[in-house]
Design a protein around this motif. Structure first.
Motif, PDB file in Angstrom:
ATOM      1  N   SER A   2       0.842  -1.189   0.000  1.00 24.75           N
ATOM      2  CA  SER A   2       0.000   0.000   0.000  1.00 24.75           C
ATOM      3  C   SER A   2       0.885   1.250   0.000  1.00 24.75           C
ATOM      4  O   SER A   2       1.888   1.312   0.705  1.00 24.75           O
ATOM      5  CB  SER A   2      -0.905  -0.005   1.237  1.00 24.75           C
ATOM      6  OG  SER A   2      -1.616   1.206   1.305  1.00 24.75           O
ATOM      7  N   GLN A   3       0.528   2.253  -0.765  1.00 19.41           N
ATOM      8  CA  GLN A   3       1.290   3.495  -0.846  1.00 19.41           C
ATOM      9  C   GLN A   3       0.603   4.639  -0.095  1.00 19.41           C
ATOM     10  O   GLN A   3       1.172   5.720   0.036  1.00 19.41           O
ATOM     11  CB  GLN A   3       1.482   3.896  -2.318  1.00 19.41           C
ATOM     12  CG  GLN A   3       2.202   2.863  -3.153  1.00 19.41           C
ATOM     13  CD  GLN A   3       3.609   2.604  -2.660  1.00 19.41           C
ATOM     14  OE1 GLN A   3       4.314   3.527  -2.241  1.00 19.41           O
ATOM     15  NE2 GLN A   3       4.021   1.340  -2.680  1.00 19.41           N
ATOM     16  N   ALA A   4      -0.590   4.397   0.402  1.00 17.03           N
ATOM     17  CA  ALA A   4      -1.346   5.475   1.063  1.00 17.03           C
ATOM     18  C   ALA A   4      -0.645   5.972   2.314  1.00 17.03           C
ATOM     19  O   ALA A   4      -0.575   7.186   2.576  1.00 17.03           O
ATOM     20  CB  ALA A   4      -2.751   4.984   1.398  1.00 17.03           C
ATOM     21  N   GLY A   5      -0.116   5.065   3.124  1.00 18.83           N
ATOM     22  CA  GLY A   5       0.570   5.469   4.362  1.00 18.83           C
ATOM     23  C   GLY A   5       1.791   6.316   4.092  1.00 18.83           C
ATOM     24  O   GLY A   5       2.074   7.280   4.806  1.00 18.83           O
ATOM     25  N   GLY A  65       4.236  11.345   4.513  1.00 19.89           N
ATOM     26  CA  GLY A  65       5.137  12.332   3.921  1.00 19.89           C
ATOM     27  C   GLY A  65       4.556  13.738   3.995  1.00 19.89           C
ATOM     28  O   GLY A  65       5.265  14.712   4.304  1.00 19.89           O
ATOM     29  N   ILE A  66       3.252  13.869   3.728  1.00 18.75           N
ATOM     30  CA  ILE A  66       2.598  15.193   3.792  1.00 18.75           C
ATOM     31  C   ILE A  66       2.598  15.707   5.236  1.00 18.75           C
ATOM     32  O   ILE A  66       2.941  16.871   5.505  1.00 18.75           O
ATOM     33  CB  ILE A  66       1.174  15.120   3.216  1.00 18.75           C
ATOM     34  CG1 ILE A  66       1.245  14.846   1.713  1.00 18.75           C
ATOM     35  CG2 ILE A  66       0.400  16.402   3.503  1.00 18.75           C
ATOM     36  CD1 ILE A  66      -0.100  14.549   1.075  1.00 18.75           C
ATOM     37  N   ALA A  67       2.241  14.814   6.167  1.00 19.51           N
ATOM     38  CA  ALA A  67       2.194  15.221   7.585  1.00 19.51           C
ATOM     39  C   ALA A  67       3.591  15.596   8.077  1.00 19.51           C
ATOM     40  O   ALA A  67       3.772  16.612   8.784  1.00 19.51           O
ATOM     41  CB  ALA A  67       1.615  14.084   8.439  1.00 19.51           C
ATOM     42  N   GLY A  68       4.619  14.839   7.689  1.00 21.51           N
ATOM     43  CA  GLY A  68       5.993  15.145   8.117  1.00 21.51           C
ATOM     44  C   GLY A  68       6.482  16.454   7.532  1.00 21.51           C
ATOM     45  O   GLY A  68       7.187  17.226   8.193  1.00 21.51           O
ATOM     46  N   ALA A  69       6.117  16.751   6.286  1.00 20.52           N
ATOM     47  CA  ALA A  69       6.520  18.012   5.668  1.00 20.52           C
ATOM     48  C   ALA A  69       5.863  19.193   6.366  1.00 20.52           C
ATOM     49  O   ALA A  69       6.505  20.233   6.602  1.00 20.52           O
ATOM     50  CB  ALA A  69       6.163  18.001   4.184  1.00 20.52           C
ATOM     51  N   LEU A  70       4.604  19.049   6.721  1.00 19.74           N
ATOM     52  CA  LEU A  70       3.915  20.144   7.431  1.00 19.74           C
ATOM     53  C   LEU A  70       4.532  20.384   8.805  1.00 19.74           C
ATOM     54  O   LEU A  70       4.756  21.532   9.219  1.00 19.74           O
ATOM     55  CB  LEU A  70       2.430  19.834   7.576  1.00 19.74           C
ATOM     56  CG  LEU A  70       1.607  19.917   6.286  1.00 19.74           C
ATOM     57  CD1 LEU A  70       0.175  19.452   6.538  1.00 19.74           C
ATOM     58  CD2 LEU A  70       1.593  21.345   5.759  1.00 19.74           C
ATOM     59  N   LEU A  71       4.826  19.300   9.534  1.00 17.12           N
ATOM     60  CA  LEU A  71       5.437  19.458  10.858  1.00 17.12           C
ATOM     61  C   LEU A  71       6.858  19.999  10.741  1.00 17.12           C
ATOM     62  O   LEU A  71       7.282  20.845  11.536  1.00 17.12           O
ATOM     63  CB  LEU A  71       5.453  18.123  11.604  1.00 17.12           C
ATOM     64  CG  LEU A  71       4.096  17.643  12.119  1.00 17.12           C
ATOM     65  CD1 LEU A  71       4.206  16.253  12.708  1.00 17.12           C
ATOM     66  CD2 LEU A  71       3.558  18.604  13.165  1.00 17.12           C
ATOM     67  N   GLY A  72       7.636  19.543   9.762  1.00 14.07           N
ATOM     68  CA  GLY A  72       9.017  19.995   9.588  1.00 14.07           C
ATOM     69  C   GLY A  72       9.075  21.460   9.202  1.00 14.07           C
ATOM     70  O   GLY A  72      10.016  22.171   9.569  1.00 14.07           O
ATOM     71  N   SER A  73       8.091  21.960   8.477  1.00 16.32           N
ATOM     72  CA  SER A  73       8.109  23.373   8.065  1.00 16.32           C
ATOM     73  C   SER A  73       7.807  24.304   9.242  1.00 16.32           C
ATOM     74  O   SER A  73       8.046  25.506   9.152  1.00 16.32           O
ATOM     75  CB  SER A  73       7.104  23.607   6.944  1.00 16.32           C
ATOM     76  OG  SER A  73       5.775  23.437   7.423  1.00 16.32           O
ATOM     77  N   ALA A 109      14.834  22.758   4.754  1.00 16.48           N
ATOM     78  CA  ALA A 109      15.534  21.520   5.061  1.00 16.48           C
ATOM     79  C   ALA A 109      14.753  20.700   6.083  1.00 16.48           C
ATOM     80  O   ALA A 109      14.647  19.469   5.986  1.00 16.48           O
ATOM     81  CB  ALA A 109      16.931  21.809   5.573  1.00 16.48           C
ATOM     82  N   ALA A 110      14.150  21.355   7.060  1.00 16.37           N
ATOM     83  CA  ALA A 110      13.360  20.666   8.082  1.00 16.37           C
ATOM     84  C   ALA A 110      12.098  20.071   7.448  1.00 16.37           C
ATOM     85  O   ALA A 110      11.669  18.969   7.818  1.00 16.37           O
ATOM     86  CB  ALA A 110      13.002  21.622   9.213  1.00 16.37           C
ATOM     87  N   ALA A 111      11.489  20.771   6.500  1.00 13.50           N
ATOM     88  CA  ALA A 111      10.293  20.267   5.827  1.00 13.50           C
ATOM     89  C   ALA A 111      10.650  19.031   5.012  1.00 13.50           C
ATOM     90  O   ALA A 111       9.910  18.034   5.000  1.00 13.50           O
ATOM     91  CB  ALA A 111       9.677  21.337   4.922  1.00 13.50           C
ATOM     92  N   ALA A 112      11.815  19.052   4.331  1.00 16.61           N
ATOM     93  CA  ALA A 112      12.241  17.909   3.537  1.00 16.61           C
ATOM     94  C   ALA A 112      12.537  16.715   4.437  1.00 16.61           C
ATOM     95  O   ALA A 112      12.130  15.573   4.157  1.00 16.61           O
ATOM     96  CB  ALA A 112      13.473  18.256   2.709  1.00 16.61           C
ATOM     97  N   ALA A 113      13.238  16.963   5.539  1.00 21.03           N
ATOM     98  CA  ALA A 113      13.545  15.879   6.478  1.00 21.03           C
ATOM     99  C   ALA A 113      12.266  15.338   7.102  1.00 21.03           C
ATOM    100  O   ALA A 113      12.103  14.118   7.295  1.00 21.03           O
ATOM    101  CB  ALA A 113      14.509  16.369   7.554  1.00 21.03           C
ATOM    102  N   GLY A 114      11.315  16.199   7.396  1.00 22.05           N
ATOM    103  CA  GLY A 114      10.021  15.777   7.964  1.00 22.05           C
ATOM    104  C   GLY A 114       9.237  14.933   6.965  1.00 22.05           C
ATOM    105  O   GLY A 114       8.572  13.968   7.342  1.00 22.05           O
ATOM    106  N   ALA A 115       9.288  15.303   5.671  1.00 19.64           N
ATOM    107  CA  ALA A 115       8.580  14.539   4.639  1.00 19.64           C
ATOM    108  C   ALA A 115       9.165  13.138   4.524  1.00 19.64           C
ATOM    109  O   ALA A 115       8.432  12.153   4.430  1.00 19.64           O
ATOM    110  CB  ALA A 115       8.652  15.259   3.292  1.00 19.64           C
ATOM    111  N   ALA A 172      10.961  11.445   6.856  1.00 22.28           N
ATOM    112  CA  ALA A 172      10.682  10.699   8.088  1.00 22.28           C
ATOM    113  C   ALA A 172       9.202  10.326   8.174  1.00 22.28           C
ATOM    114  O   ALA A 172       8.844   9.200   8.543  1.00 22.28           O
ATOM    115  CB  ALA A 172      11.089  11.525   9.303  1.00 22.28           C
ATOM    116  N   GLY A 173       8.319  11.265   7.810  1.00 20.45           N
ATOM    117  CA  GLY A 173       6.871  10.992   7.844  1.00 20.45           C
ATOM    118  C   GLY A 173       6.482   9.909   6.858  1.00 20.45           C
ATOM    119  O   GLY A 173       5.624   9.056   7.146  1.00 20.45           O
TER     120      GLY A 173
END
Length: 173
Positions: A64-67, A72-80, A90-96, A98-99
């Motif tokens: 499954s690719q949904a997770g 990735g979207i949630a990690g990018a939002l938190l990293g930004s 850089a934090a948004a990219a790392a968050g994406a 990791a997420g």
């Protein structure tokens, strides 16, 4: 000659026709059948013969690719939300990244993704010859006045065979 006379002459001619044939020496007689042998012909017809076998086949499972996408979207939002300026990107990219990894692990956790075995129906066909026998006529041997004759007939004549006998004189020279 009038019409009535022509009609009478025509009728006499038609009536005299069988007499003329009888004088030519044609008549019917019967011969005694001594042997009847059917002519058997084998006819080969190719046909398909099929059967269904069930075999074990390896089928790869889809992950499954949904997770991954949602993580990735949630990690990018938190990293930004962390840092400022170029550090924010850089934090948004790392968050994406990791997420995405966490989302994939949560969505596909506990599933075996190696090839799995599944039973599949496989149709196997082959061409075989169907052989049929059919009667293609009869070899008939018969006796007529002390002489033996053989002929081919399209049906079994039974105990006797009807003959058309023709007699004509030998021409002397």
């Amino acid at each position: 000659m009038n019409v009535k006379a022509k009609l009478i002459l025509s009728a006499l001619g038609v009536c005299a026709l069988p007499l003329a044939q009888a004088q030519a020496g044609d008549f019917e007689d019967f011969g005694r059948v001594t042997r009847v042998q059917p002519r058997i012909e084998q006819v080969r017809t190719p046909r398909q013969e099929c059967r269904t076998d069930y075999v074990q086949a390896q089928v790869p499972q889809q992950r499954s690719q949904a997770g991954t996408v949602i993580g990735g979207i949630a990690g990018a939002l938190l990293g930004s939300q962390v840092g400022g300026g170029n550090g924010k990107v850089a934090a948004a990219a790392a968050g994406a990244i990791a997420g995405g990894m966490i989302g994939d692990n949560v969505d596909n956790n506990g599933r075996a993704y190696g090839p799995q075995v599944q039973e599949q129906a496989v149709q196997r066909c082959r061409t075989v010859d169907s052989v049929q026998e059919r009667t293609n006529g009869y070899d008939v041997t018969y006796d007529y006045r002390g002489h033996t004759y053989t002929t081919v007939m399209n049906r079994d004549p039974g105990n006797r065979v009807r003959l058309r006998v023709s007699v004509e004189p030998d021409q002397y020279q």
